[in-house]
Design a protein around this motif. Structure first.
Motif, PDB file in Angstrom:
ATOM      1  N   ASP A  99      -5.189  10.332 -24.949  1.00  0.00           N
ATOM      2  CA  ASP A  99      -5.015   9.232 -25.899  1.00  0.00           C
ATOM      3  C   ASP A  99      -3.594   9.204 -26.461  1.00  0.00           C
ATOM      4  O   ASP A  99      -2.994   8.131 -26.637  1.00  0.00           O
ATOM      5  CB  ASP A  99      -6.028   9.358 -27.037  1.00  0.00           C
ATOM      6  N   LEU A 100      -3.064  10.400 -26.746  1.00  0.00           N
ATOM      7  CA  LEU A 100      -1.695  10.459 -27.262  1.00  0.00           C
ATOM      8  C   LEU A 100      -0.694   9.962 -26.220  1.00  0.00           C
ATOM      9  O   LEU A 100       0.239   9.228 -26.533  1.00  0.00           O
ATOM     10  CB  LEU A 100      -1.352  11.894 -27.673  1.00  0.00           C
ATOM     11  N   ARG A 101      -0.905  10.346 -24.955  1.00  0.00           N
ATOM     12  CA  ARG A 101       0.001   9.923 -23.894  1.00  0.00           C
ATOM     13  C   ARG A 101      -0.100   8.420 -23.649  1.00  0.00           C
ATOM     14  O   ARG A 101       0.911   7.747 -23.404  1.00  0.00           O
ATOM     15  CB  ARG A 101      -0.307  10.681 -22.603  1.00  0.00           C
ATOM     16  N   SER A 102      -1.286   7.880 -23.744  1.00  0.00           N
ATOM     17  CA  SER A 102      -1.473   6.464 -23.428  1.00  0.00           C
ATOM     18  C   SER A 102      -0.755   5.563 -24.427  1.00  0.00           C
ATOM     19  O   SER A 102      -0.238   4.506 -24.058  1.00  0.00           O
ATOM     20  CB  SER A 102      -2.964   6.117 -23.387  1.00  0.00           C
ATOM     21  N   VAL A 103      -0.710   5.965 -25.682  1.00  0.00           N
ATOM     22  CA  VAL A 103      -0.037   5.119 -26.660  1.00  0.00           C
ATOM     23  C   VAL A 103       1.477   5.264 -26.585  1.00  0.00           C
ATOM     24  O   VAL A 103       2.220   4.362 -26.992  1.00  0.00           O
ATOM     25  CB  VAL A 103      -0.527   5.415 -28.093  1.00  0.00           C
ATOM     26  N   ILE A 104       1.968   6.410 -26.045  1.00  0.00           N
ATOM     27  CA  ILE A 104       3.414   6.564 -25.885  1.00  0.00           C
ATOM     28  C   ILE A 104       3.937   5.656 -24.788  1.00  0.00           C
ATOM     29  O   ILE A 104       4.985   5.014 -24.927  1.00  0.00           O
ATOM     30  CB  ILE A 104       3.766   8.033 -25.578  1.00  0.00           C
ATOM     31  N   TYR A 105       3.195   5.554 -23.684  1.00  0.00           N
ATOM     32  CA  TYR A 105       3.651   4.787 -22.537  1.00  0.00           C
ATOM     33  C   TYR A 105       2.841   3.516 -22.311  1.00  0.00           C
ATOM     34  O   TYR A 105       3.030   2.841 -21.305  1.00  0.00           O
ATOM     35  CB  TYR A 105       3.599   5.643 -21.268  1.00  0.00           C
ATOM     36  N   GLY A 106       1.964   3.197 -23.249  1.00  0.00           N
ATOM     37  CA  GLY A 106       1.210   1.970 -23.099  1.00  0.00           C
ATOM     38  C   GLY A 106       2.060   0.760 -23.400  1.00  0.00           C
ATOM     39  O   GLY A 106       3.167   0.837 -23.927  1.00  0.00           O
ATOM     40  N   HIS A 107       1.563  -0.409 -23.035  1.00  0.00           N
ATOM     41  CA  HIS A 107       2.277  -1.669 -23.244  1.00  0.00           C
ATOM     42  C   HIS A 107       1.707  -2.444 -24.420  1.00  0.00           C
ATOM     43  O   HIS A 107       1.974  -3.621 -24.575  1.00  0.00           O
ATOM     44  CB  HIS A 107       2.205  -2.540 -21.991  1.00  0.00           C
ATOM     45  N   ASP A 108       0.893  -1.792 -25.211  1.00  0.00           N
ATOM     46  CA  ASP A 108       0.298  -2.475 -26.364  1.00  0.00           C
ATOM     47  C   ASP A 108       1.349  -2.642 -27.444  1.00  0.00           C
ATOM     48  O   ASP A 108       1.866  -1.678 -27.984  1.00  0.00           O
ATOM     49  CB  ASP A 108      -0.877  -1.647 -26.911  1.00  0.00           C
ATOM     50  N   THR A 109       1.688  -3.860 -27.747  1.00  0.00           N
ATOM     51  CA  THR A 109       2.678  -4.151 -28.803  1.00  0.00           C
ATOM     52  C   THR A 109       2.018  -4.730 -30.043  1.00  0.00           C
ATOM     53  O   THR A 109       2.680  -5.292 -30.896  1.00  0.00           O
ATOM     54  CB  THR A 109       3.733  -5.151 -28.286  1.00  0.00           C
TER      55      THR A 109
ATOM     56  N   GLY B 282      -4.654  13.140 -34.943  1.00  0.00           N
ATOM     57  CA  GLY B 282      -4.621  14.444 -35.553  1.00  0.00           C
ATOM     58  C   GLY B 282      -4.785  15.525 -34.502  1.00  0.00           C
ATOM     59  O   GLY B 282      -4.789  15.255 -33.292  1.00  0.00           O
ATOM     60  N   PRO B 283      -4.942  16.759 -34.941  1.00  0.00           N
ATOM     61  CA  PRO B 283      -5.089  17.863 -33.990  1.00  0.00           C
ATOM     62  C   PRO B 283      -6.286  17.721 -33.059  1.00  0.00           C
ATOM     63  O   PRO B 283      -6.311  18.346 -31.987  1.00  0.00           O
ATOM     64  CB  PRO B 283      -5.247  19.080 -34.906  1.00  0.00           C
ATOM     65  N   ASP B 284      -7.264  16.921 -33.432  1.00  0.00           N
ATOM     66  CA  ASP B 284      -8.451  16.762 -32.590  1.00  0.00           C
ATOM     67  C   ASP B 284      -8.340  15.598 -31.615  1.00  0.00           C
ATOM     68  O   ASP B 284      -9.252  15.373 -30.806  1.00  0.00           O
ATOM     69  CB  ASP B 284      -9.691  16.549 -33.480  1.00  0.00           C
TER      70      ASP B 284
ATOM     71  N   VAL C 199       4.139  18.236 -29.308  1.00  0.00           N
ATOM     72  CA  VAL C 199       4.608  19.415 -28.579  1.00  0.00           C
ATOM     73  C   VAL C 199       3.436  20.310 -28.213  1.00  0.00           C
ATOM     74  O   VAL C 199       3.380  20.884 -27.117  1.00  0.00           O
ATOM     75  CB  VAL C 199       5.652  20.176 -29.427  1.00  0.00           C
ATOM     76  N   ASP C 200       2.483  20.417 -29.110  1.00  0.00           N
ATOM     77  CA  ASP C 200       1.298  21.240 -28.877  1.00  0.00           C
ATOM     78  C   ASP C 200       0.498  20.745 -27.676  1.00  0.00           C
ATOM     79  O   ASP C 200      -0.235  21.523 -27.048  1.00  0.00           O
ATOM     80  CB  ASP C 200       0.430  21.238 -30.136  1.00  0.00           C
ATOM     81  N   ARG C 201       0.645  19.459 -27.339  1.00  0.00           N
ATOM     82  CA  ARG C 201      -0.073  18.886 -26.200  1.00  0.00           C
ATOM     83  C   ARG C 201       0.836  18.710 -24.983  1.00  0.00           C
ATOM     84  O   ARG C 201       0.465  18.036 -24.032  1.00  0.00           O
ATOM     85  CB  ARG C 201      -0.668  17.529 -26.588  1.00  0.00           C
ATOM     86  N   GLY C 202       2.013  19.295 -25.019  1.00  0.00           N
ATOM     87  CA  GLY C 202       2.924  19.164 -23.891  1.00  0.00           C
ATOM     88  C   GLY C 202       3.626  17.822 -23.809  1.00  0.00           C
ATOM     89  O   GLY C 202       4.114  17.442 -22.738  1.00  0.00           O
ATOM     90  N   LEU C 203       3.701  17.102 -24.906  1.00  0.00           N
ATOM     91  CA  LEU C 203       4.319  15.768 -24.924  1.00  0.00           C
ATOM     92  C   LEU C 203       5.578  15.743 -25.792  1.00  0.00           C
ATOM     93  O   LEU C 203       5.947  14.704 -26.325  1.00  0.00           O
ATOM     94  CB  LEU C 203       3.311  14.732 -25.446  1.00  0.00           C
ATOM     95  N   GLY C 204       6.247  16.892 -25.924  1.00  0.00           N
ATOM     96  CA  GLY C 204       7.410  16.967 -26.791  1.00  0.00           C
ATOM     97  C   GLY C 204       8.534  16.037 -26.373  1.00  0.00           C
ATOM     98  O   GLY C 204       9.053  15.262 -27.184  1.00  0.00           O
ATOM     99  N   LEU C 205       8.935  16.091 -25.094  1.00  0.00           N
ATOM    100  CA  LEU C 205       9.999  15.228 -24.623  1.00  0.00           C
ATOM    101  C   LEU C 205       9.598  13.759 -24.665  1.00  0.00           C
ATOM    102  O   LEU C 205      10.425  12.883 -24.945  1.00  0.00           O
ATOM    103  CB  LEU C 205      10.406  15.613 -23.199  1.00  0.00           C
ATOM    104  N   ASP C 206       8.332  13.496 -24.388  1.00  0.00           N
ATOM    105  CA  ASP C 206       7.862  12.112 -24.376  1.00  0.00           C
ATOM    106  C   ASP C 206       7.960  11.489 -25.762  1.00  0.00           C
ATOM    107  O   ASP C 206       8.463  10.363 -25.919  1.00  0.00           O
ATOM    108  CB  ASP C 206       6.416  12.066 -23.878  1.00  0.00           C
TER     109      ASP C 206
END
Length: 360
Positions: free
Chosen positions: A187-197, A180-182, A250-257
């Protein structure tokens, strides 16, 4: 007493002149009638047996694997058998013979006149012509489906930046999965590029999102017949969820990711929802605006293309599941994710635009 071997069901049954006799004391059969019936069978028995052999071959292998001479004989002998059946009904005293000819001509009719397309041929025709042609005929309804999804995504995106609490209004708890917003940006970046399947992070989100989108696709198609409104609202709501989720990143600068992460399977998956919505809208407009036809007739006509759109959407959801299960987990580079997702989307578009066009 003469006997003629006939095999109505492959049992080797022998039909004799005795079968033409009624129970003792009920009828006297003239000898000339017996001779005429026996002669009738004897003259045609060989043709009937040949026809039965060809029918069995057609039933087992199909007409495609029969020679030209065999198919020609099948059609010719079928016409002769129908003539024999008409004559037998007038002169024959043998009910077993009549039953045999009726069964044989019925089977031969199915071999000669019934559609000979097999399942593989039907699938090939659907993929090569039926589906893309239906897509092009229904382009306006599909465009409306994309418009509903896009407007919902834009509304969810803008409302999030007006007040971040809208995220909790639009996003179901199962989809949010604690985000969420908090949630910290790391944490948001780690799950986008993490290897956890496994079943945590975006892996769980993607699994639930696919299940959610599949249900939405089924509902927007099935409920579209009810004046179009349910299909429009459900597609719009799905867009709200997508827009709020995208705005969070996008609010966290991760829009393209996050766009790259969603592109791998989202281009195909979200397009399937819009196509299913288009099918539902086509059914709904047939009910609302039947024109000079009855609503039943208009709905039946619209259903030919609408069902094909639903099948296309189902096929795309299967492909999206494969992309989500493999490509999304194995590819971690953002550019490669965009290339895979939009490359597959371009293939879909090429199929829809060029498939089934006749050469001049």
């Amino acid at each position: 007493m003469t006997s003629v071997p006939l095999h109505p069901s492959g049992s080797g049954q022998t039909v004799t002149d005795a079968h033409m006799l009624s129970p003792a004391g009920t009828r006297t059969v003239d000898s000339s009638e017996l001779m005429r019936s026996a002669r009738f069978r004897k003259e045609r028995e060989a043709d009937w047996q040949r026809l039965e052999t060809l029918v069995l071959r057609a039933e087992r292998k199909g007409l495609q694997k029969m020679s030209f001479a065999e198919t020609r004989d099948l059609a010719s002998l079928y016409r002769q058998a129908t003539t024999s059946l008409a004559i037998a009904r007038e002169i024959s005293l043998d009910k077993a013979l009549l039953g045999y000819l009726e069964a044989l001509t019925a089977r031969a009719y199915l071999c000669v006149y019934a559609p000979q397309q097999r399942l593989g041929g039907l699938f090939q025709r659907f993929m090569s012509a039926g589906a893309p042609q239906a897509m092009r005929r229904s382009w306006l309804y599909i465009l409306l489906g994309f418009l509903c999804l896009g407007m919902g995504a834009l509304a969810g995106y803008l409302l999030y930046f007006e007040n971040a609490d809208w995220f909790y209004v639009f996003m179901p708890g199962e989809l949010a999965d604690g985000r969420g917003p908090d949630t910290p940006t790391g944490d948001l970046r780690s799950v986008i590029y993490g290897h956890d399947t496994g079943t945590t992070g975006l892996g769980a989100f993607a699994t639930y999102l696919f299940s959610h989108n599949t249900r939405i696709a089924i509902f927007v198609f099935g409920l579209g017949v009810f004046a179009c409104a349910p299909a429009i609202l459900l597609t719009f709501y799905n867009g709200l969820i997508l827009g709020a989720f995208f705005a969070l990143h996008v609010d966290r600068g991760l829009g393209l990711d996050i766009a790259g992460w969603l592109s791998v399977h989202g281009v195909t998956e979200l397009s399937a929802i819009c196509i299913a919505c288009g099918g539902g809208l086509k059914l709904g407009t047939a009910v609302l605006f039947p024109g000079n036809k009855s609503r039943v007739a208009a709905l039946r006509r619209a259903g030919h293309d609408a069902v094909k759109l639903a099948l296309v959407a189902a096929l795309m959801l299967v492909v999206a599941a494969l992309l989500e299960g493999f490509a999304r987990q194995l590819v971690q580079d953002m550019s490669a994710r965009f290339l895979i997702g939009w490359g597959v989307g371009a293939l879909w578009l090429t199929w829809f635009a060029l498939g089934g066009r006749r050469r001049t």
